[in-house]
Design an enzyme around this catalytic site. Structure first.
Site, short mmCIF file in Angstrom:
data_model
loop_
_atom_site.label_atom_id
_atom_site.label_comp_id
_atom_site.label_asym_id
_atom_site.label_seq_id
_atom_site.Cartn_x
_atom_site.Cartn_y
_atom_site.Cartn_z
N LYS A 43 -6.04 -30.13 -58.13
CA LYS A 43 -6.34 -29.30 -56.98
C LYS A 43 -7.84 -29.12 -56.80
O LYS A 43 -8.32 -28.69 -55.76
CB LYS A 43 -5.72 -27.90 -57.18
CG LYS A 43 -4.24 -27.91 -57.44
CD LYS A 43 -3.76 -26.54 -57.94
CE LYS A 43 -2.31 -26.62 -58.34
NZ LYS A 43 -1.92 -25.48 -59.20
N ASP A 100 -13.53 -33.57 -58.37
CA ASP A 100 -14.35 -32.38 -58.55
C ASP A 100 -15.39 -32.59 -59.65
O ASP A 100 -16.58 -32.36 -59.45
CB ASP A 100 -13.48 -31.15 -58.85
CG ASP A 100 -12.51 -31.35 -60.02
OD1 ASP A 100 -12.41 -32.48 -60.57
OD2 ASP A 100 -11.82 -30.39 -60.38
N ASP A 103 -15.79 -35.36 -66.64
CA ASP A 103 -16.19 -34.79 -67.92
C ASP A 103 -16.19 -35.92 -68.96
O ASP A 103 -17.15 -36.68 -69.04
CB ASP A 103 -15.17 -33.68 -68.23
CG ASP A 103 -15.48 -32.88 -69.47
OD1 ASP A 103 -16.67 -32.72 -69.79
OD2 ASP A 103 -14.53 -32.39 -70.13
P1 IMP Z 1 -12.00 -35.74 -68.01
O1 IMP Z 1 -10.78 -36.59 -68.08
O2 IMP Z 1 -12.42 -35.25 -69.38
O3 IMP Z 1 -13.16 -36.42 -67.28
O4 IMP Z 1 -11.65 -34.42 -67.25
C1 IMP Z 1 -11.26 -34.46 -65.96
C2 IMP Z 1 -10.63 -33.20 -65.43
O5 IMP Z 1 -10.71 -32.05 -66.30
C3 IMP Z 1 -11.40 -32.81 -64.19
O6 IMP Z 1 -10.93 -33.50 -63.06
C4 IMP Z 1 -11.15 -31.32 -64.11
O7 IMP Z 1 -9.92 -31.08 -63.46
C5 IMP Z 1 -11.05 -30.89 -65.56
N1 IMP Z 1 -12.36 -30.37 -66.02
C6 IMP Z 1 -13.25 -30.98 -66.82
N2 IMP Z 1 -14.34 -30.21 -67.02
C7 IMP Z 1 -14.13 -29.09 -66.31
C8 IMP Z 1 -14.92 -27.90 -66.08
O8 IMP Z 1 -16.05 -27.72 -66.58
N3 IMP Z 1 -14.36 -26.96 -65.28
C9 IMP Z 1 -13.14 -27.11 -64.70
N4 IMP Z 1 -12.38 -28.19 -64.87
C10 IMP Z 1 -12.87 -29.18 -65.67
MG MG Z 2 -9.64 -32.71 -61.61
#
Ligand code: IMP
Ligand code: MG
Length: 175
Positions: A43, A100, A103
């Site tokens: 979302k 959004d 990470d």
């Molecule tokens: P990744 O797979 O580690 O890149 O994380 C991706 C998803 O984790 C993002 O699309 C967000 O939905 C959530 N996420 C990662 N870091 C944050 C943060 O600092 N705040 C809120 N959601 C996060």
């Molecule tokens: Mg996300």
């Protein structure tokens, strides 16, 4: 009273508005003469996608995917489950995936593989925020709003336990 969980401001509302305008202008230039499908990842990307969409002058459609990554609430595992898939085919289309925040990059890595297998004409990524320090896979992100430090970010679509998406700015979660 101010919510004590809302910490330091990482990106102000003015900076968000200015940068979304710049990204929109870049996308208008890059996609001139083509028509675009923007895919929002639910979302968190909803506010960003809505504001970016208003800047676009190229013909465009929107579609959404919802995914959940297995793992703890703050660390994604890279194993992703599709909760809601696209409504329409993207075969032969110019696709811009709107996220959004990137990470570790594991979720995006999965999404790019999954969407790439559907044979779009082109596939690029526009991410509002990235945390370069946390990246575990190298990914081609064509458009980036802001690089932020390694803090948990809330606001402008980003949540902590489903709250704070409504903030007009991006702040660090104060734990
Ligand atoms: P990744 O797979 O580690 O890149 O994380 C991706 C998803 O984790 C993002 O699309 C967000 O939905 C959530 N996420 C990662 N870091 C944050 C943060 O600092 N705040 C809120 N959601 C996060
Ligand atoms: Mg996300």
């Amino acid at each position: 009273m101010k919510d004590p969980a809302i910490g330091e401001i990482l990106v102000s509302a003015d900076d968000l508005e200015r940068r979304v305008g710049e990204l929109g202008a870049e996308i208008n230039r890059d996609y001139a003469g083509r028509d675009l499908v923007m895919i929002g990842v639910l979302k968190g990307a909803v506010l960003f996608l809505a504001d970016l969409l208003r800047e676009l002058e190229v013909p465009c459609e929107i579609d959404f995917m919802a995914v959940s990554s297995y793992g703890s609430s703050t660390d994604s595992s890279g194993v992703v489950r599709i909760l809601k898939d696209l409504d329409a085919s993207i075969e032969g289309r110019d696709v811009l995936l709107v996220e959004d925040i990137v990470d570790s990059g594991l979720t995006l890595h999965y999404l790019l593989k999954n969407l790439g297998a559907r044979n779009p004409r082109s596939l690029e990524v526009c991410a509002l925020l990235t945390k370069p320090e946390r990246r575990r896979v190298d990914l081609p992100i064509r458009y980036v709003g802001f690089e932020i430090p390694n803090r948990f970010a809330i606001g402008y679509g980003l949540d902590h336990r489903q709250r704070y998406r409504n903030l007009r700015f991006v702040a660090a979660l104060q734990e």
